[in-house]
Write a protein that holds these residues in place. Sequence first.
Motif, PDB file in Angstrom:
ATOM      1  N   HIS A 106      -8.331  16.066  -1.122  1.00  0.00           N
ATOM      2  CA  HIS A 106      -7.872  14.892  -0.399  1.00  0.00           C
ATOM      3  C   HIS A 106      -8.713  13.649  -0.703  1.00  0.00           C
ATOM      4  O   HIS A 106      -8.175  12.561  -0.958  1.00  0.00           O
ATOM      5  N   CYS A 148      -0.891   8.909  -0.452  1.00  0.00           N
ATOM      6  CA  CYS A 148      -1.167  10.117   0.307  1.00  0.00           C
ATOM      7  C   CYS A 148      -0.539  10.031   1.697  1.00  0.00           C
ATOM      8  O   CYS A 148       0.451  10.654   1.971  1.00  0.00           O
ATOM      9  N   HIS A 149      -1.130   9.217   2.556  1.00  0.00           N
ATOM     10  CA  HIS A 149      -0.600   9.098   3.904  1.00  0.00           C
ATOM     11  C   HIS A 149      -0.831   7.702   4.429  1.00  0.00           C
ATOM     12  O   HIS A 149      -1.529   6.923   3.829  1.00  0.00           O
ATOM     13  N   HIS A 159      -7.604   9.935  -2.585  1.00  0.00           N
ATOM     14  CA  HIS A 159      -7.800   8.576  -2.092  1.00  0.00           C
ATOM     15  C   HIS A 159      -8.680   7.777  -3.042  1.00  0.00           C
ATOM     16  O   HIS A 159      -8.426   6.592  -3.281  1.00  0.00           O
TER      17      HIS A 159
END
Length: 68
Positions: free
Chosen positions: A57, A67-68, A61
Amino acid sequence: MSGTGVPPAALPVIPLREIAPWAVFASLLALLAVWFVGAEQGAVAMIDGNAIHEFVHDARHLLGFPCH
Ligand SMILES: [Zn+2]
């Protein structure tokens, strides 16, 4: 001025023919790593669950993948 008297170290010469398979192998490993960082989520995930997604994760980034 003739220096310190220590002979210069000889640089190893690696023929392209010998290093090419390792370069290809390392490139494939790098592509696999980028795959897991960038695409191992959602609809294109090869592995169910969030384990790989969460493991890479921060790298996702850092590299700017959505990603989110
Ligand atoms: Zn995220």
